[in-house]
Design a protein around this motif. Structure first.
Motif, PDB file in Angstrom:
ATOM      1  N   UNK A   1      45.016  39.888  30.810  1.00  0.00           N
ATOM      2  CA  UNK A   1      43.967  40.853  31.123  1.00  0.00           C
ATOM      3  C   UNK A   1      42.832  40.283  31.957  1.00  0.00           C
ATOM      4  N   UNK A   2      42.614  38.982  31.923  1.00  0.00           N
ATOM      5  CA  UNK A   2      41.519  38.390  32.689  1.00  0.00           C
ATOM      6  C   UNK A   2      41.888  38.338  34.176  1.00  0.00           C
ATOM      7  N   UNK A   3      40.863  38.408  35.017  1.00  0.00           N
ATOM      8  CA  UNK A   3      41.085  38.355  36.466  1.00  0.00           C
ATOM      9  C   UNK A   3      41.608  36.983  36.863  1.00  0.00           C
ATOM     10  N   UNK A   4      42.682  36.907  37.643  1.00  0.00           N
ATOM     11  CA  UNK A   4      43.225  35.598  38.032  1.00  0.00           C
ATOM     12  C   UNK A   4      42.281  34.857  38.960  1.00  0.00           C
ATOM     13  N   UNK A   5      42.455  33.548  39.011  1.00  0.00           N
ATOM     14  CA  UNK A   5      41.593  32.699  39.830  1.00  0.00           C
ATOM     15  C   UNK A   5      42.345  32.222  41.067  1.00  0.00           C
ATOM     16  N   UNK A   6      41.627  32.121  42.170  1.00  0.00           N
ATOM     17  CA  UNK A   6      42.130  31.422  43.344  1.00  0.00           C
ATOM     18  C   UNK A   6      41.628  29.979  43.286  1.00  0.00           C
ATOM     19  N   UNK A   7      42.303  29.078  43.973  1.00  0.00           N
ATOM     20  CA  UNK A   7      41.930  27.669  43.908  1.00  0.00           C
ATOM     21  C   UNK A   7      40.463  27.464  44.215  1.00  0.00           C
TER      22      UNK A   7
ATOM     23  N   UNK B   1      47.274  35.008  34.081  1.00  0.00           N
ATOM     24  CA  UNK B   1      46.300  36.083  34.288  1.00  0.00           C
ATOM     25  C   UNK B   1      46.714  36.989  35.446  1.00  0.00           C
ATOM     26  N   UNK B   2      46.548  38.288  35.227  1.00  0.00           N
ATOM     27  CA  UNK B   2      46.917  39.248  36.270  1.00  0.00           C
ATOM     28  C   UNK B   2      46.106  40.534  36.123  1.00  0.00           C
ATOM     29  N   UNK B   3      44.964  40.462  35.436  1.00  0.00           N
ATOM     30  CA  UNK B   3      44.183  41.662  35.170  1.00  0.00           C
ATOM     31  C   UNK B   3      42.944  41.760  36.029  1.00  0.00           C
ATOM     32  N   UNK B   4      41.921  42.394  35.478  1.00  0.00           N
ATOM     33  CA  UNK B   4      40.692  42.609  36.238  1.00  0.00           C
ATOM     34  C   UNK B   4      39.432  42.316  35.419  1.00  0.00           C
TER      35      UNK B   4
ATOM     36  N   UNK C   1      37.363  37.976  26.598  1.00  0.00           N
ATOM     37  CA  UNK C   1      37.200  37.400  25.261  1.00  0.00           C
ATOM     38  C   UNK C   1      36.996  38.495  24.219  1.00  0.00           C
ATOM     39  N   UNK C   2      36.203  39.511  24.561  1.00  0.00           N
ATOM     40  CA  UNK C   2      35.981  40.613  23.621  1.00  0.00           C
ATOM     41  C   UNK C   2      37.279  41.357  23.319  1.00  0.00           C
ATOM     42  N   UNK C   3      38.185  41.401  24.290  1.00  0.00           N
ATOM     43  CA  UNK C   3      39.403  42.188  24.139  1.00  0.00           C
ATOM     44  C   UNK C   3      40.535  41.437  23.450  1.00  0.00           C
ATOM     45  N   UNK C   4      40.367  40.152  23.175  1.00  0.00           N
ATOM     46  CA  UNK C   4      41.435  39.376  22.539  1.00  0.00           C
ATOM     47  C   UNK C   4      41.683  39.922  21.129  1.00  0.00           C
ATOM     48  N   UNK C   5      42.934  40.220  20.775  1.00  0.00           N
ATOM     49  CA  UNK C   5      43.210  40.699  19.410  1.00  0.00           C
ATOM     50  C   UNK C   5      43.026  39.568  18.400  1.00  0.00           C
ATOM     51  N   UNK C   6      42.709  39.925  17.179  1.00  0.00           N
ATOM     52  CA  UNK C   6      42.524  38.935  16.120  1.00  0.00           C
ATOM     53  C   UNK C   6      43.729  38.945  15.177  1.00  0.00           C
ATOM     54  N   UNK C   7      44.003  37.783  14.603  1.00  0.00           N
ATOM     55  CA  UNK C   7      45.020  37.739  13.566  1.00  0.00           C
ATOM     56  C   UNK C   7      44.634  38.682  12.438  1.00  0.00           C
TER      57      UNK C   7
END
Length: 368
Positions: free
Chosen positions: A225-231, A183-186, A193-199
């Motif tokens: 695309x998801x915001x990365x997590x810190x520990x 993850x490296x987005x915002x 989840x809404x932005x995940x492409x579908x087969x």
């Protein structure tokens, strides 16, 4: 209907009954109804479902529930050749070696503290978190909850064997996701989840669907695309992911009522395993849980939301949690039981009625 507190807690009669149920279920394999090419059919949810029924104190005769459930199961095959420290890498992902993996982990757990073994194998297995439609990690998560509840003075033997079965299933069905990215987005969990492409075509076994993600436009980007997590944030971020996936089921569960419950229950299994994992494993655990939820969404969820269904958790004045758990117990389906357990935990965090409504929706959609 009584609802017992969540674990950890002292040994009690319910835990003894759970251990007896485990001993009965360990005669059987983790799958049944597959084919000779190794495509698995259905997953044995018995150990996971009875853990929920007994931890929650639900008004269900567990022995009778098992009497009905085990009729469909296949016995665990005999081992073929032992797994060793020098050969386990060659056996990873080989479904034929499932009984060998089961013996390997059972032997290891006789000689080592279970949390120490889990910390060693967790990072090895995380890249294959979608193994067995995520049931490997889910079964491990339920076993960890049972072990934490047993406490230092309890008889943990059957629960240790359950952990061995869960790890063995995960190892035997291990299959890395294609296109994995950190993850490296915002985006929030819900927006991601809404932005995940579908087969383009959602058909075939899950292993075939997951393989097609490698050529699905936008798939690697969606993982980033998801915001990365810190520990320090991982427990809260996993809870956010579980909540978002549970809400999504309310309006997308119709696409695949059984498979889509795992977008929530798999991250929830990771969430409940965190307390026994070293903190350096927390961020990779979040990343893997997100990838699992995204993969199931991409391969089974419809693109368009359905209108919010008219489901009501409880009449005015009644306890909605008790009502929803009662309905899951009456329904009796293993997927409904496990998803309701997760949805109730989400509701107790967020107090959003849609989370309980999602559990009721699962009961409507899953009919047999």
């Amino acid at each position: 209907m009584p609802v017992t507190p969540s674990i950890p807690g002292p040994p009690n009669a319910a835990q003894q009954q759970l251990h007896e149920a485990y001993a009965r279920l360990h005669r059987y394999g983790p799958e049944f109804g597959g084919d000779e090419e190794g495509n698995h059919g259905l997953t044995n949810h018995g150990p996971m479902a009875v853990e929920v029924l007994l931890r929650r104190g639900l008004d269900v005769d567990v022995d009778c529930w098992l009497d009905r459930y085990v009729r469909r199961l296949a016995e665990l095959p005999r081992g073929t050749r032992p797994i060793t420290e020098g050969t386990w890498g060659h056996a990873l992902g080989d479904h034929h070696r499932l009984p060998d993996w089961t013996l390997w982990f059972a032997d290891q757990l006789r000689d080592r503290p279970w949390a120490e073994l889990l910390a060693e194998w967790w990072p090895r297995l995380l890249p294959g978190i979608v193994a067995g439609s995520t049931h490997g990690v889910i079964r491990v998560g339920h076993a960890v909850r049972a072990l934490r509840a047993t406490g230092p003075s309890g008889t943990a033997g059957p629960a240790l064997r359950e952990l061995a079965h869960g790890l063995a299933f995960w190892a035997a069905r291990y299959r890395p996701l294609p296109g994995q990215r950190r993850p490296a987005g915002h985006l929030s969990a819900a927006d991601a989840l809404d932005a995940v492409p579908r087969l383009a075509t959602q058909d075939g076994f899950i292993a075939h669907r997951v393989g097609r993600l490698a050529t699905t436009p936008g798939w690697p980007h969606s993982l980033r695309a998801i915001r990365p997590a810190r520990t320090v944030d991982v427990p809260a971020r996993l809870a956010e992911l579980v909540d978002a996936a549970t809400r999504s089921y309310l309006v997308r569960g119709h696409g695949s009522p059984v498979l889509l419950v795992h977008t929530a229950t798999a991250p929830n299994a990771v969430l409940h395993t965190l307390p026994v994992l070293p903190e350096p494993l927390w961020v990779p655990s979040f990343d893997a849980a997100w990838a699992a939820a995204a993969a199931i969404t991409a391969t089974y969820a419809p693109t368009r939301r359905a209108p919010r269904p008219d489901v009501t958790p409880a009449p005015a004045g009644d306890d909605p949690v008790t009502e929803v758990l009662h309905r899951a117990a009456d329904h009796g389906d293993e997927h409904v039981i496990k998803f309701t357990d997760t949805a109730v935990e989400a509701y107790e965090r967020a107090h959003d009625p849609d989370l309980l409504a999602a559990a009721l929706r699962a009961g409507e959609l899953i009919t047999g």
